[in-house]
Design a protein around this motif. Structure first.
Motif, PDB file in Angstrom:
ATOM      1  N   VAL A  28       5.079 -14.733  23.686  1.00  0.00           N
ATOM      2  CA  VAL A  28       3.716 -14.226  23.692  1.00  0.00           C
ATOM      3  C   VAL A  28       3.088 -14.511  25.054  1.00  0.00           C
ATOM      4  CG1 VAL A  28       1.467 -14.301  22.543  1.00  0.00           C
ATOM      5  CG2 VAL A  28       3.564 -14.644  21.196  1.00  0.00           C
ATOM      6  N   ILE A  50      -1.182 -16.300  17.962  1.00  0.00           N
ATOM      7  CA  ILE A  50      -0.217 -15.230  17.650  1.00  0.00           C
ATOM      8  C   ILE A  50       1.172 -15.848  17.478  1.00  0.00           C
ATOM      9  CG2 ILE A  50       0.916 -13.154  18.532  1.00  0.00           C
ATOM     10  CD1 ILE A  50      -1.957 -12.635  17.581  1.00  0.00           C
ATOM     11  N   TYR A 107      -6.104 -11.960  14.834  1.00  0.00           N
ATOM     12  CA  TYR A 107      -5.167 -12.669  13.950  1.00  0.00           C
ATOM     13  C   TYR A 107      -5.001 -11.937  12.631  1.00  0.00           C
ATOM     14  CZ  TYR A 107      -5.785 -16.709  17.076  1.00  0.00           C
ATOM     15  OH  TYR A 107      -5.823 -17.553  18.152  1.00  0.00           O
ATOM     16  N   PHE A 164      -3.060  -8.695  13.197  1.00  0.00           N
ATOM     17  CA  PHE A 164      -1.667  -9.013  13.477  1.00  0.00           C
ATOM     18  C   PHE A 164      -0.939  -9.430  12.196  1.00  0.00           C
ATOM     19  CE2 PHE A 164       1.884 -11.490  15.099  1.00  0.00           C
ATOM     20  CZ  PHE A 164       2.331 -10.686  16.131  1.00  0.00           C
TER      21      PHE A 164
END
Length: 117
Positions: A5, A13, A86, A89
């Motif tokens: 990431v 993440i 978040y 995702f």
């Protein structure tokens, strides 16, 4: 699957990915932390077979021009709150993983997932 990431994304993440059973590192976990260069990220992605997760469109350019990274998850949501990112995702991760079975580049925006060849 393994992920790296980029610094432009929050380390949460990588935390989400790790909690879902994947192997994920954030640039904050690397020796140069947020100063890790795009080239270093590309090299790590190739040598460790990691999918690059980034907001940086430069990675999309190098994916198309040089074929590096070999697999890319481009987050193109624009500026949104981390909490919203978040949630977006986490809600889409299952579908993203499925898309990587047939695509090497997946783009996630606020409403859609797009597979690129």
């Amino acid at each position: 699957m393994k992920f790296i990431v980029d610094a432009q994304l929050p380390s949460g993440i990588a935390w989400i990915l790790n909690n879902r059973g994947f192997d994920a590192v954030h640039t904050d976990d690397l020796p140069d932390k947020e100063r890790t260069t795009d080239q270093q990220i590309r090299e790590i992605s190739v040598t460790q077979n990691r999918i690059v997760v980034t907001k940086d469109a430069d990675f999309l350019d190098s994916y198309y021009i040089k074929g590096i990274p070999k697999r890319l998850l481009l987050i193109s949501t624009g500026n949104i709150r981390n909490k919203e990112l978040y949630q977006l995702f986490a809600n889409n991760l299952g579908q993203v993983i499925q898309m990587f079975e047939t695509c090497n580049c997946v783009e996630m925006d606020n409403t859609d997932l797009i597979g690129h060849e």
